[in-house]
Write an enzyme that holds these catalytic residues in place. Structure first.
Site, PDB file in Angstrom:
ATOM      1  N   CYS A 132       0.849  -1.182   0.000  1.00  0.00           N
ATOM      2  CA  CYS A 132       0.000   0.000   0.000  1.00  0.00           C
ATOM      3  C   CYS A 132       0.892   1.241   0.000  1.00  0.00           C
ATOM      4  O   CYS A 132       1.987   1.225   0.589  1.00  0.00           O
ATOM      5  CB  CYS A 132      -0.924   0.009   1.211  1.00  0.00           C
ATOM      6  SG  CYS A 132      -2.277  -1.184   1.086  1.00  0.00           S
ATOM      7  N   PRO A 175       2.278  -6.930   3.207  1.00  0.00           N
ATOM      8  CA  PRO A 175       3.618  -6.983   3.802  1.00  0.00           C
ATOM      9  C   PRO A 175       4.211  -5.625   4.159  1.00  0.00           C
ATOM     10  O   PRO A 175       4.899  -5.496   5.164  1.00  0.00           O
ATOM     11  CB  PRO A 175       4.448  -7.703   2.733  1.00  0.00           C
ATOM     12  CG  PRO A 175       3.462  -8.619   2.074  1.00  0.00           C
ATOM     13  CD  PRO A 175       2.185  -7.826   2.027  1.00  0.00           C
ATOM     14  N   GLU A 176       3.991  -4.602   3.316  1.00  0.00           N
ATOM     15  CA  GLU A 176       4.543  -3.277   3.622  1.00  0.00           C
ATOM     16  C   GLU A 176       3.562  -2.191   3.191  1.00  0.00           C
ATOM     17  O   GLU A 176       2.867  -2.324   2.174  1.00  0.00           O
ATOM     18  CB  GLU A 176       5.863  -3.030   2.871  1.00  0.00           C
ATOM     19  CG  GLU A 176       6.930  -4.056   3.110  1.00  0.00           C
ATOM     20  CD  GLU A 176       7.838  -3.725   4.265  1.00  0.00           C
ATOM     21  OE1 GLU A 176       7.711  -2.621   4.844  1.00  0.00           O
ATOM     22  OE2 GLU A 176       8.699  -4.566   4.580  1.00  0.00           O
ATOM     23  N   THR A 177       3.546  -1.120   3.967  1.00  0.00           N
ATOM     24  CA  THR A 177       2.866   0.107   3.569  1.00  0.00           C
ATOM     25  C   THR A 177       3.909   1.214   3.505  1.00  0.00           C
ATOM     26  O   THR A 177       4.682   1.408   4.450  1.00  0.00           O
ATOM     27  CB  THR A 177       1.753   0.486   4.556  1.00  0.00           C
ATOM     28  OG1 THR A 177       0.732  -0.528   4.526  1.00  0.00           O
ATOM     29  CG2 THR A 177       1.125   1.818   4.190  1.00  0.00           C
TER      30      THR A 177
END
Length: 266
Positions: free
Chosen positions: A23, A46-48
């Site tokens: 995101c 998994p990551e923003t």
């Protein structure tokens, strides 16, 4: 109530529902760290990535959060941010995007054949295999090395595909932002890998750009070549072209595709 745009992008793939989802949230000023972490937890990818664009000629400030903590380096969410800037926010791609991060300035060039991400190299040194990792994996690796992450080198792609580590054992380890890279020579590409993060909400990362900061110099030396093809063998899967540049840095090339556009309301 304040609202923020939100984009969800699959990175290191050109096919929706593959690669690594990230995101991306544009900001005008930083939110409290715990708010950003909770947003990353709510996004459940998994990551923003959160970024602040300071205007022409200035590096774009960029930070990355997993659902659990702030990371020091994330490749796929950086590619996803460049994708949002280029394809959704109308930024010029004549020059590389420059991001100011905890790992220094990173650049992403937009080319017809994909995004080229310039990352620091993280060569690994020989290391002892922790007892928990040995018990959790069962298979004995041919080599054990460590940079930020432990790297276990196995004999074949078949070994990498078949790994089923015991999470209950690995969760006894405290590796901070680090994880465990498992790698071997590939059958149709130069090398393959998988990546596991003990104590993390998302145990197996689909495609880990930062791990290739360690994988690329290792395989470049073993295979005596500077340009390599790689595949991460997670359930989603992802492909990368890796180059060990003359200056010692690592260049990763891959694609990205948008899954969703939305808004966050706080």
């Amino acid at each position: 109530m304040p609202t923020f745009p939100l984009y969800q992008v699959d990175a290191f793939t050109s096919i929706l529902f593959h690669g690594n989802p990230a995101c991306v949230v544009p900001l005008t000023k930083w939110l409290p760290v715990e708010t950003m972490r909770r947003l990353a937890d709510e996004n459940a990818v998994p990551e923003t990535a959160f970024f602040i664009d300071n205007g022409p000629g200035q590096p774009i400030e960029l930070r990355w959060f997993t659902p659990d903590l702030e990371m020091d380096l994330c490749g796929h969410a950086t590619v996803a941010t460049a994708h949002v800037l280029a394809h959704h926010l109308g930024h010029s791609t004549d020059e590389p995007f420059v991001f100011h991060t905890k790992s220094g300035n990173l650049t992403v060039s937009v080319t017809p054949s994909g995004y080229i991400l310039d990352l620091p190299s993280r060569p690994a040194d020989d290391a002892e295999l922790p007892r928990e990792i040995a018990l959790a994996f069962g298979h004995k690796p041919r080599e054990v090395l460590k940079a930020r992450d432990y790297m276990l080198v196995f004999d074949s792609e078949k070994h990498i595909r078949s790994l089923q580590p015991d999470r209950s054992i690995l969760d006894q380890l405290n590796l901070g932002p680090g994880g465990i890279i498992c790698t071997a020579r590939g059958e149709e590409v130069d090398f393959v890998s998988r990546f596991f993060s003990p104590k993390s909400t998302i145990f197996e990362d689909p495609v880990t750009g930062s791990a290739h900061c360690t994988l690329t110099p290792y395989w470049a030396a073993r295979l005596n070549k500077k340009q390599l093809t790689a595949r991460q063998l997670s359930a989603r899967g992802g492909s990368l072209h890796c180059t060990l540049a003359p200056n010692g840095r690592v260049l990763l090339k891959g694609h990205a595709v948008t899954y969703m556009e939305g808004k966050v309301t706080l």
